[in-house]
Design an enzyme around this catalytic site. Structure first.
Site, mmCIF file in Angstrom:
data_model
loop_
_atom_site.group_PDB
_atom_site.id
_atom_site.type_symbol
_atom_site.label_atom_id
_atom_site.label_comp_id
_atom_site.label_asym_id
_atom_site.label_seq_id
_atom_site.Cartn_x
_atom_site.Cartn_y
_atom_site.Cartn_z
ATOM 1 C CG ASP A 184 -6.315 -2.849 -2.729
ATOM 2 O OD1 ASP A 184 -7.112 -1.655 -2.781
ATOM 3 O OD2 ASP A 184 -5.884 -3.032 -3.496
ATOM 4 C CG HIS B 63 -5.978 -2.196 0.309
ATOM 5 N ND1 HIS B 63 -5.191 -2.095 -0.280
ATOM 6 C CD2 HIS B 63 -5.379 -1.301 1.807
ATOM 7 C CE1 HIS B 63 -4.091 -1.434 0.108
ATOM 8 N NE2 HIS B 63 -4.373 -0.574 1.113
ATOM 9 C CB SER C 87 -1.006 -0.319 1.246
ATOM 10 O OG SER C 87 -2.278 0.717 0.939
#
Length: 310
Positions: free
Chosen positions: A252, A282, A159
Site C-alpha cells: 500500500d 490497500h 484510508s
C-alpha cells in the site's frame, strides 16, 4: 510476498486497468458506481447477526445519512464506533462499506454508526471533515438514543476515513463532554509533509499515483486556511489524544505514513499500536471474498476494538 489470492485478482484485472480512461475523463458519479459494484462483489457474505437501521445525523451544513449497526446480543448501552468510509474523500458510501461495518459490529460486539459524509469534488474540503466532526458530536449528544455508552465511544475509518477519524480526535481533544475512547485507523491517509518512500515507490495495486493525484485535486485542500485538518503529517499531537490502533498493508502506498503517524502519536505521549499485514493491499478489509487473510485480519482488528470499548 504479495498474498497469492490478491495477486491472482490483480493479474486478472491488469488488462482492464491498463485500458481504463483517465479519472478526469469520467464523471464522479460513474466512478462511484463502479467502485460500489467492485466492493460489493468482493464482500457478498457479511455477518447476518447484525441489524442495520438508516437514519440521519448532524453534518457540517445540515443532516447527512448514516447507518446504525447493532450486533445480535448487544447490551444497551454498548461501546460504539463512529465510522468513516474510505475512498479518497471522493468515492465510497454506506453501501461500499456495509459488509465491513457489519463485520466490525459482529466480531467486536459493539454498535457501529457509519457516516455518509459529503464528497468532493462537489463538496470540496473541508465539507467532509466538517461532517465528520458534527456527526461525532451528534453521536455523543444522542448516545442514549442509539445505544452508545458515552464513556466508550471510538472513532474509526479506513484510508480517507482514517484521516477523518484522526482529525476528529484532534478536534475534540480538549472537549470535556466528548472524550473519544479510541481511534481505529485502518491504512489511514495522513497526507505527510514530505513524500514517503512508499508513496514514491508504489504505484498501486488498487491505489495508484494517478488516483492519489485525482483525490488531491478533487479535495482541493492544498492552500486552504484549514488544510492542517487534512494534512495530518504536520499536526501538533499531544498526550491528550485517545489511544489508537493503526493498521497498514505491505503493498500500500500509504503504509509509511500510517507507520509514521503511529510513531508520532507515541512520541507525543498518546499510546498507539501499529500492525502491518505485509502481504496485503490497500482496501483489503472490503475484500474478504478474495483471500482468507482478510477474514483473519478483520478478526484481529475487531478483537482490538472489543478490548478498547467492548
Amino acid at each position: 510476498m504479495l498474498d497469492p489470492h490478491f495477486k491472482a485478482m490483480i493479474d486478472a484485472a491488469a488488462e482492464q486497468a491498463a485500458n481504463a480512461p483517465p479519472l478526469d475523463a469520467v464523471p464522479p458519479a460513474m466512478i462511484r458506481m463502479g467502485y460500489q459494484m467492485q466492493r460489493k462483489a468482493t464482500d457478498q457474505n457479511p455477518p447476518q447477526d447484525v441489524v442495520a437501521k438508516d437514519l440521519q445525523v448532524d453534518g457540517g451544513a445540515g443532516l447527512v445519512p448514516a447507518r446504525l449497526y447493532t450486533p445480535g446480543g448487544a447490551k444497551t448501552p454498548s461501546g460504539g464506533l463512529v465510522y468513516f468510509h474510505g475512498g479518497g474523500f471522493t468515492i465510497g458510501d454506506l453501501e461500499t462499506h456495509d459488509g465491513h461495518c457489519r463485520r466490525l459490529a459482529s466480531l467486536a460486539g459493539v454498535r457501529v454508526l457509519a457516516i455518509d459524509y459529503r464528497l468532493a469534488p462537489e463538496h470540496p474540503f473541508p465539507a467532509g471533515h466538517d461532517d465528520a466532526l458534527a456527526a461525532t458530536k451528534w453521536a455523543f449528544d444522542h448516545a442514549a438514543e442509539i445505544g452508545f455508552d458515552p464513556q466508550r465511544i471510538a472513532v474509526g475509518g479506513d484510508s480517507a476515513g482514517g484521516n477523518l477519524a484522526a482529525s476528529v480526535s484532534i478536534d475534540l481533544k480538549d472537549d470535556p463532554a466528548r472524550k473519544i475512547a479510541f481511534q481505529l485507523l485502518l491504512y489511514p491517509g495522513i497526507w505527510p509533509e514530505v513524500e514517503t518512500a512508499s508513496r514514491k515507490e508504489l504505484d498501486g495495486p488498487i491505489l495508484t499515483k494517478a488516483a492519489l493525484a485525482w483525490f488531491d485535486k478533487s479535495l482541493a485542500a492544498i492552500g486552504h486556511a484549514q488544510s492542517g485538518r487534512a494534512f495530518l503529517g504536520k499536526a501538533k499531537l499531544s498526550a491528550g489524544l485517545p489511544p489508537a490502533l493503526v493498521v497498514t498493508a505491505g503493498f500500500d502506498p500509504l503504509k509509511d505514513e500510517g507507520r509514521d503517524y503511529a510513531a508520532a502519536l507515541n512520541a507525543a505521549g498518546a499510546k498507539a499500536a501499529h500492525v502491518e499485514y505485509p502481504g496485503l493491499i490497500h482496501d483489503f478489509y472490503l475484500m474478504p471474498d478474495v483471500s482468507p487473510a482478510v477474514v483473519e485480519a478483520a478478526k484481529e482488528t475487531a478483537a482490538a476494538l472489543k478490548a478498547a470499548i467492548g
